[in-house]
Design an enzyme around this catalytic site. Structure first.
Site, PDB file in Angstrom:
ATOM      1  N   LYS A 110      51.561  48.741 128.276  1.00 54.65           N
ATOM      2  CA  LYS A 110      52.612  49.596 127.715  1.00 54.65           C
ATOM      3  C   LYS A 110      52.136  51.034 127.579  1.00 54.65           C
ATOM      4  O   LYS A 110      52.872  51.988 127.900  1.00 54.65           O
ATOM      5  CB  LYS A 110      53.052  49.059 126.357  1.00 54.65           C
ATOM      6  CG  LYS A 110      53.850  47.760 126.424  1.00 54.65           C
ATOM      7  CD  LYS A 110      54.146  47.236 125.027  1.00 54.65           C
ATOM      8  CE  LYS A 110      54.880  45.906 125.091  1.00 54.65           C
ATOM      9  NZ  LYS A 110      55.101  45.319 123.741  1.00 54.65           N
ATOM     10  N   ILE A 140      49.838  52.548 129.321  1.00 53.76           N
ATOM     11  CA  ILE A 140      49.763  53.137 130.667  1.00 53.76           C
ATOM     12  C   ILE A 140      51.158  53.526 131.145  1.00 53.76           C
ATOM     13  O   ILE A 140      51.372  54.619 131.695  1.00 53.76           O
ATOM     14  CB  ILE A 140      49.091  52.157 131.642  1.00 53.76           C
ATOM     15  CG1 ILE A 140      47.614  51.964 131.273  1.00 53.76           C
ATOM     16  CG2 ILE A 140      49.206  52.648 133.086  1.00 53.76           C
ATOM     17  CD1 ILE A 140      46.917  50.850 132.042  1.00 53.76           C
ATOM     18  N   ASN A 188      52.459  56.680 129.730  1.00 59.22           N
ATOM     19  CA  ASN A 188      51.724  57.885 130.143  1.00 59.22           C
ATOM     20  C   ASN A 188      51.771  58.148 131.640  1.00 59.22           C
ATOM     21  O   ASN A 188      51.012  58.985 132.142  1.00 59.22           O
ATOM     22  CB  ASN A 188      50.258  57.778 129.695  1.00 59.22           C
ATOM     23  CG  ASN A 188      50.093  57.930 128.193  1.00 59.22           C
ATOM     24  OD1 ASN A 188      50.728  58.780 127.575  1.00 59.22           O
ATOM     25  ND2 ASN A 188      49.260  57.095 127.610  1.00 59.22           N
ATOM     26  N   GLU A 245      42.560  39.689 133.517  1.00 56.30           N
ATOM     27  CA  GLU A 245      42.541  38.232 133.338  1.00 56.30           C
ATOM     28  C   GLU A 245      42.534  38.003 131.844  1.00 56.30           C
ATOM     29  O   GLU A 245      41.681  38.527 131.129  1.00 56.30           O
ATOM     30  CB  GLU A 245      41.309  37.632 134.020  1.00 56.30           C
ATOM     31  CG  GLU A 245      41.339  36.109 134.087  1.00 56.30           C
ATOM     32  CD  GLU A 245      40.547  35.467 132.957  1.00 56.30           C
ATOM     33  OE1 GLU A 245      41.194  34.791 132.122  1.00 56.30           O
ATOM     34  OE2 GLU A 245      39.325  35.638 132.896  1.00 56.30           O
ATOM     35  N   CYS A 266      38.039  30.918 128.871  1.00 57.63           N
ATOM     36  CA  CYS A 266      39.477  31.045 129.116  1.00 57.63           C
ATOM     37  C   CYS A 266      39.980  29.887 129.971  1.00 57.63           C
ATOM     38  O   CYS A 266      41.175  29.619 130.017  1.00 57.63           O
ATOM     39  CB  CYS A 266      39.792  32.391 129.781  1.00 57.63           C
ATOM     40  SG  CYS A 266      38.673  32.823 131.111  1.00 57.63           S
TER      41      CYS A 266
END
Length: 543
Positions: free
Chosen positions: A275, A277, A280, A293, A327
């Site tokens: 968000k 990025i 901007n 990841e 993960c």
């Protein structure tokens, strides 16, 4: 000047040393552990080739024994982020113009240093700071990291070789330029190999990098920097900064030269970064590359016609190696009713035999979780499960943080397949099991696909090929790494490129060429040896 087309050494997977009693590698490791414990370190930031120390010293302790003081790290501020950006900019021109074979040689040498003179030191650092037993450390911080460095060189070579076709009198070429600007790498605590690969993969392709390691991984991150410096990495190519995430992000994500992010961490943090990025975009020179990841709620699905003992071993290893802090760790399992008594009996026998304690005792399978925050989060799930009537804890459930952050391997059997521990990422030694009627296998496959927002890893156990084919089809989008009759962990570089989609990330497959393509911007060059000298085409001739 180069006047040859060089072929790098062919990549191979580093053999895992077993560290058996009496072996040379075991004796070297024991000595390295003792030396590290006796000599606390003050870990600097590495900016532009300089070691940067600050007055803000943060203590580092071992999670399995809080009395072990590993040393301190030097915490930075926005000032250091700005210094690192300048250092990356100053290093960029020479680095991207360095011949590819020279960049390759640095990382090939780093791999040899890692598996040679630094092997015991790196294993000791990962065991002490991240509470990994020797096998989990060896396959991670030694073998996988060396594999990343070696295979990435081979992938780069293959990428550069892949050129377009050319017609007579025309030569078409493609070059793979590094991105304009710098890359930001954010790495997690749980894999030293990921910490080494996320900044070095973009760097290999000619980019300069700012690297922020997880606080609990800084101790072993410093060893990576020592290796890269000894391998000849120029100053400013990779800049390691110890700055709070939001503080670093305020500078980096609003900077004109921000070119991309290489991230492993939580889905929530990744969404926030994306968000920022997006907000901007008008500030950047180019559209940044976003590679991440993130989380997982990884599954094991057993069919009634399967190898029961294979399922049991996959659950024991897949759920509880490194305390479930992978993960890819198996955190939910679906077992048919007809084989559940046999699975339960053998599984509980396995769990009863597991020893828990410090990794320095090589007989321990289970060690501590990473820190108090993780301990509190995981144990909250266990405490709630003890109160809830729709679940039963059939093994484990105990925990203690008086000396280190220890949690027993815990198994929850849920009557509701949508119970919270069947759905939510816990990231700890907790496996939730749902026992289903044999005839409901097809419905269970759909349940598995729709239960979690994640899609990282998963496994199916079955003997019938038709069943395997059916499960593979239904679960096509449920896991980026899908395992048949094997645990859903342990991806090997060059063999099982790793990554997932949905809420698990961008699936850019670390350990494959696909990831490296994200760190270059291709330029196509067409050279005409016989250019046209008349604008008229033949169809324009008069009858």
């Amino acid at each position: 000047m180069s006047n040859a087309i060089y072929t790098p050494p062919f990549a191979y997977n580093e053999p895992v040393l077993d560290h058996q009693p009496g072996s040379p590698e075991r004796e070297e490791l024991i000595a390295a552990l003792a030396e590290a414990k006796a000599n606390p370190v003050d870990v600097p930031m590495y900016i532009g080739g300089e070691k940067v120390f600050t007055k803000d010293k943060i203590e580092m302790k071992s999670p399995y024994d809080l009395s072990i003081k590993l040393g301190t790290y030097n915490k930075g501020t926005e000032k250091h982020v700005k210094q690192a950006i300048l250092a990356a900019a100053e290093a960029k021109s020479n680095w991207e113009e360095m011949p590819w074979q020279d960049r390759a040689a640095i990382f090939l040498k780093a791999a040899d240093l890692l598996v040679g003179p630094y092997r015991a030191k790196m294993n000791a650092a990962t065991m002490l700071a991240q509470s990994k037993n020797i096998y989990q450390a060896e396959i991670d911080c030694i073998c996988e990291l060396a594999d990343f460095w070696r295979f990435n060189v081979q992938f780069m070579y293959e990428m550069y070789q892949n050129q377009p076709e050319s017609d007579p009198k025309i030569w078409n070429r493609t070059e793979h330029r590094p991105l304009e600007g710098f890359v930001f790498s954010i790495t997690p605590f749980n894999f030293t190999a990921i910490a080494g690969n996320l900044p070095s993969a973009p760097a290999l392709m000619g980019n300069t990098v700012l690297w922020k390691a997880a606080e609990s991984q800084i101790y072993s991150a410093r060893v990576i920097m020592e290796i890269l410096e000894e391998a000849g990495l120029p100053p400013g190519v990779i800049n390691l900064i110890h700055v709070d995430g939001p503080e670093a992000g305020n500078i980096i994500f609003s900077h004109r030269d921000f070119a991309g992010i290489h991230f492993t961490g939580s889905t929530g943090v990744f969404k926030t970064i994306w968000k920022n990025i997006g907000n901007n975009l008008d500030k950047y020179r180019s559209f940044p590359r976003i590679v991440g990841e993130t989380g997982g709620k990884d599954f094991i699905v057993a069919h009634h016609n399967c190898n029961v003992q294979a399922v049991v071993t996959a659950m024991t290893r897949g759920a509880f190696e490194f305390q479930g802090q992978k993960c890819s760790a198996a955190s939910r399992a679906y077992i048919p009713k007809s084989i559940w008594p046999a699975v339960k009996e053998n599984f509980l026998k396995d769990l009863k035999s597991l020893k828990m304690g410090p990794p320095e005792d090589f007989t321990n399978f289970i060690n501590a979780v990473i820190d108090e925050k993780a301990f509190d989060k995981i144990t909250n799930y266990i405490e709630q499960a003890k109160k809830d009537k729709e679940v039963e804890i059939i093994s484990g459930g105990g925990f203690d943080k008086s000396k280190g952050y220890y949690i027993e391997p815990t198994v929850i059997v849920a009557s509701d397949p949508k119970y919270r521990t069947m759905c939510e990422e816990i990231f700890g030694p907790v496996l939730s099991i749902y026992v289903y009627e044999d005839a409901e296998f097809d419905d269970v496959l759909k349940l598995v696909d729709n239960t979690s927002p994640y899609a990282l890893t998963g496994a199916v156990f079955a003997n019938e090929r038709a069943v395997i084919a059916r499960a593979t089809k239904v679960l096509r989008h449920a896991a980026g790494n899908f395992y048949i009759n094997d645990k859903p962990t342990g991806a090997v570089v060059g063999q099982q490129p790793f990554g997932g989609a949905r809420g698990s990330g961008t699936n850019d497959k670390a350990g494959s060429k696909l990831n490296l393509f994200r760190w270059v911007s291709q330029r196509t060059i067409k050279e005409n040896f016989e250019p046209a000298e008349d604008y008229r085409y033949h169809f324009m001739k008069e009858e």
